[in-house]
Design an enzyme around this catalytic site. Structure first.
Site, PDB file in Angstrom:
ATOM      1  CE  LYS A 171     -26.624   2.730 -14.727  1.00  0.00           C
ATOM      2  NZ  LYS A 171     -27.582   3.200 -13.690  1.00  0.00           N
ATOM      3  CG  ASN A 172     -25.506   6.839 -13.530  1.00  0.00           C
ATOM      4  OD1 ASN A 172     -26.386   5.858 -13.802  1.00  0.00           O
ATOM      5  ND2 ASN A 172     -24.644   6.677 -12.318  1.00  0.00           N
ATOM      6  CG  ASP A 209     -22.053   4.516  -9.148  1.00  0.00           C
ATOM      7  OD1 ASP A 209     -22.770   4.036  -7.893  1.00  0.00           O
ATOM      8  OD2 ASP A 209     -22.499   5.235 -10.003  1.00  0.00           O
ATOM      9  NE  ARG A 241     -30.994  -0.991 -12.989  1.00  0.00           N
ATOM     10  CZ  ARG A 241     -30.428  -0.462 -11.926  1.00  0.00           C
ATOM     11  NH1 ARG A 241     -30.328  -1.483 -10.876  1.00  0.00           N
ATOM     12  NH2 ARG A 241     -30.182   0.727 -11.672  1.00  0.00           N
TER      13      ARG A 241
HETATM   14  C1  UD1 Z   1     -26.535   8.899  -8.618  1.00  0.00           C
HETATM   15  C2  UD1 Z   1     -26.323   7.719  -9.405  1.00  0.00           C
HETATM   16  C3  UD1 Z   1     -25.591   6.589  -8.830  1.00  0.00           C
HETATM   17  C4  UD1 Z   1     -24.401   7.034  -7.874  1.00  0.00           C
HETATM   18  C5  UD1 Z   1     -24.926   8.322  -6.820  1.00  0.00           C
HETATM   19  C6  UD1 Z   1     -23.907   8.762  -6.345  1.00  0.00           C
HETATM   20  C7  UD1 Z   1     -27.835   8.003 -11.302  1.00  0.00           C
HETATM   21  C8  UD1 Z   1     -28.820   7.614 -12.052  1.00  0.00           C
HETATM   22  N1  UD1 Z   1     -27.407   7.370 -10.258  1.00  0.00           N
HETATM   23  O1  UD1 Z   1     -27.646   8.241  -7.638  1.00  0.00           O
HETATM   24  O2  UD1 Z   1     -25.146   5.489  -9.755  1.00  0.00           O
HETATM   25  O3  UD1 Z   1     -23.920   5.974  -7.018  1.00  0.00           O
HETATM   26  O4  UD1 Z   1     -25.540   9.259  -7.618  1.00  0.00           O
HETATM   27  O5  UD1 Z   1     -22.613   9.025  -7.123  1.00  0.00           O
HETATM   28  O6  UD1 Z   1     -27.109   9.044 -11.709  1.00  0.00           O
HETATM   29  N2  UD1 Z   1     -29.750  11.981  -0.532  1.00  0.00           N
HETATM   30  C9  UD1 Z   1     -30.481  12.295   0.340  1.00  0.00           C
HETATM   31  N3  UD1 Z   1     -31.695  12.871  -0.048  1.00  0.00           N
HETATM   32  C10 UD1 Z   1     -32.000  13.220  -1.205  1.00  0.00           C
HETATM   33  C11 UD1 Z   1     -31.246  12.599  -2.172  1.00  0.00           C
HETATM   34  C12 UD1 Z   1     -29.809  11.910  -1.848  1.00  0.00           C
HETATM   35  O7  UD1 Z   1     -30.272  12.026   1.483  1.00  0.00           O
HETATM   36  O8  UD1 Z   1     -32.932  13.700  -1.857  1.00  0.00           O
HETATM   37  C13 UD1 Z   1     -28.552  11.093  -0.012  1.00  0.00           C
HETATM   38  C14 UD1 Z   1     -28.452   9.765  -0.406  1.00  0.00           C
HETATM   39  O9  UD1 Z   1     -29.061   8.997   0.313  1.00  0.00           O
HETATM   40  C15 UD1 Z   1     -26.959   9.358  -0.483  1.00  0.00           C
HETATM   41  C16 UD1 Z   1     -26.562  10.815  -0.786  1.00  0.00           C
HETATM   42  O10 UD1 Z   1     -27.307  11.677  -0.525  1.00  0.00           O
HETATM   43  O11 UD1 Z   1     -26.648   9.108   0.730  1.00  0.00           O
HETATM   44  C17 UD1 Z   1     -26.048  10.688  -2.619  1.00  0.00           C
HETATM   45  O12 UD1 Z   1     -26.945  10.179  -3.259  1.00  0.00           O
HETATM   46  P1  UD1 Z   1     -27.455  11.036  -4.518  1.00  0.00           P
HETATM   47  O13 UD1 Z   1     -26.051  11.613  -5.116  1.00  0.00           O
HETATM   48  O14 UD1 Z   1     -28.574  11.676  -4.747  1.00  0.00           O
HETATM   49  O15 UD1 Z   1     -27.612   9.560  -5.474  1.00  0.00           O
HETATM   50  P2  UD1 Z   1     -28.412   9.368  -6.706  1.00  0.00           P
HETATM   51  O16 UD1 Z   1     -28.786  10.719  -7.512  1.00  0.00           O
HETATM   52  O17 UD1 Z   1     -29.510   8.725  -6.165  1.00  0.00           O
END
Ligand code: UD1
Length: 427
Positions: free
Chosen positions: A22-23, A313, A405
């Site tokens: 999915k991701n 995850d 989902r």
């Molecule tokens: C993706 C995955 C999700 C997984 C996560 C971490 C998808 C669709 N989702 O989510 O299943 O749990 O990676 O492996 O691929 N952060 C910030 N600022 C930002 C973006 C992130 O501070 O702009 C922080 C977040 O709050 C979190 C950390 O960075 O603490 C990691 O988040 P991130 O790797 O961005 O997760 P997603 O890409 O949303």
């Protein structure tokens, strides 16, 4: 709304097919925006999130043709063709349902010179800001405005110049957005401390197949040399390492033995290591992974971390497994600040878990018992299913749209290996 009924106690055994990730799919689909030519993705999982993303692509004037596989088979083949974009706006109504919609920002900006995407709403597993997505694009020359709940990104006339960005925190989504935008920038973009999850490697491999020039694939320092034009491609989505890990936990908690057909052990070493620490035997070959829980489960200490560390995850599913281990385990969630919503529900099933901030202390119990529980997010929901498979009596899991989902035909797959699980309409 449907619910799942699970009668625990059956030992799982047999073979389960693992779906496309999915991701990964959620970042491969928006790559269609980067080219006028058709992009065909094979092995796309049939999931609510993927349907939602296809719908979003339609919103931009991208044609979406679903072909191939019969309904009874897993996965499907979909061709996206963005020969002409009719809109560059991702509206609130679609983004609110699916956070990953933010991943259209980078490719849309690179292709059309502008993109307007609704800010994703709050999320059950913490704040999940998007500041790093925006900062990375700004470093590449984009101008960003926030107004009325929308992000508007604009490239200078002549396109994004490209630039360097050092991520202060490893972010999967922000890395994906930056890589996609950089592929069509005028110059070179260097990303430091980039995420290097297998899904990012999958994204880079697709982009290379489309004609992108990327150095450092699989490492945390990427150099992307922008090209004028990308071409179409046909590409197979990687196997879902989180789905595979989830079913490994499901089998293990029942003392079972299953083969996860299509899973790739190289991409899930940290999960395999955690399972082995718990006492589960894991064998792998090119075509899949086999897990067997022949001995009693052992307590262990685990901490989530960016790849190649243990995936956040997988935290909830491993926690369920540890509820049945001998001894006390300590889990640390280092990625998201509020990712223990499954704990009260597991405790209602007889687990003994205490949390303090980002730490959870799990005391193994002799017995879990069936209960009425509520799914809160995707992986938390799976942890409840795993606990239910080992619990005495019946468990009812409500709000299973979370599971739809992210787990392709969950109950069918579990039935294949002998679980007593059925989906029923709510009364
Ligand atoms: C993706 C995955 C999700 C997984 C996560 C971490 C998808 C669709 N989702 O989510 O299943 O749990 O990676 O492996 O691929 N952060 C910030 N600022 C930002 C973006 C992130 O501070 O702009 C922080 C977040 O709050 C979190 C950390 O960075 O603490 C990691 O988040 P991130 O790797 O961005 O997760 P997603 O890409 O949303």
């Amino acid at each position: 709304m449907d619910k799942l009924l699970i009668r625990g106690g059956n030992r799982l055994s047999g073979t389960l097919p693992i779906s496309g990730a999915k991701n990964s799919a959620l970042t491969l689909i928006p790559c269609a925006l980067l080219t006028e030519e058709p992009l065909t993705l094979r092995n796309l999982p049939r999931l609510a999130d993927i349907d939602g993303f296809q719908h979003l692509m339609g919103q931009f004037g991208v044609s979406v043709a679903i072909r191939g596989k019969r309904p009874e088979e897993f996965g499907r083949v979909v061709t996206f063709e963005a020969s002409r974009l009719t809109s560059t706006v991702a509206p609130y109504d679609l983004v609110r349902k699916m956070r990953a919609s933010i991943l259209v920002l980078g490719p849309m900006l690179a292709r059309a010179g502008e993109a307007t995407v609704s800010l994703p709403g709050g999320c059950a597993i913490g704040n999940r800001p998007i500041d790093l997505h925006l900062k990375a694009l700004e470093a590449m020359g984009a101008e960003i405005e926030l107004a009325q709940g929308y992000v508007k990104a604009m490239a200078p006339d002549g396109g994004l110049p490209g630039g360097d960005f050092d991520f202060p925190v490893v972010s999967v989504g922000a890395t994906e957005n930056a890589v996609m935008a950089a592929a069509l920038a005028n110059g070179t973009t260097r990303l430091f401390n980039a995420a290097r999850e297998p899904e990012i490697v999958d994204l880079c491999n697709l982009l290379v197949a489309m004609g992108a020039e990327i150095e450092g694939i699989g490492t945390s320092d990427l150099a992307i040399h922008g090209v004028k034009k990308l071409n179409g491609a046909t590409y197979k989505v990687m196997a879902d390492r989180i789905e595979a890990g989830s079913y490994a936990c499901a089998a293990a908690i029942t003392g079972g033995e299953v083969r996860l057909e299509g899973a790739n052990a190289n991409e899930m070493q940290a999960t395999i290591h955690a399972l082995q620490q718990i006492g589960i035997e894991v064998e792998s070959d090119k075509a899949g992974i086999s897990v067997a829980a022949n001995d009693s489960l052992r307590a262990t200490n685990l901490s989530t971390a960016p790849y190649p560390g243990l995936a956040t995850d997988m935290q909830a599913q491993l926690m369920s497994l540890l509820c049945r281990a001998d001894g006390t385990s300590v889990l640390k969630e280092t990625i998201f600040e509020n990712r223990y919503m499954h704990v009260p529900e597991l405790n209602r099933m007889g687990a003994d878990i205490e949390t303090e901030g980002r730490t959870a202390i799990v005391k193994g119990v002799e017995r879990l018992t069936g209960a009425e529980v509520m799914a809160t997010d995707l992986r938390a929901s799976m942890s409840l299913i795993i606990a239910a498979l080992a619990a005495t009596g019946e468990t009812t899991v409500r709000r299973i749209y979370h599971l739809d989902r992210g787990y392709e035909r969950l109950e069918e797959k579990l039935q294949l290996v002998g679980a007593d699980i059925e989906r029923v309409g709510d009364d």
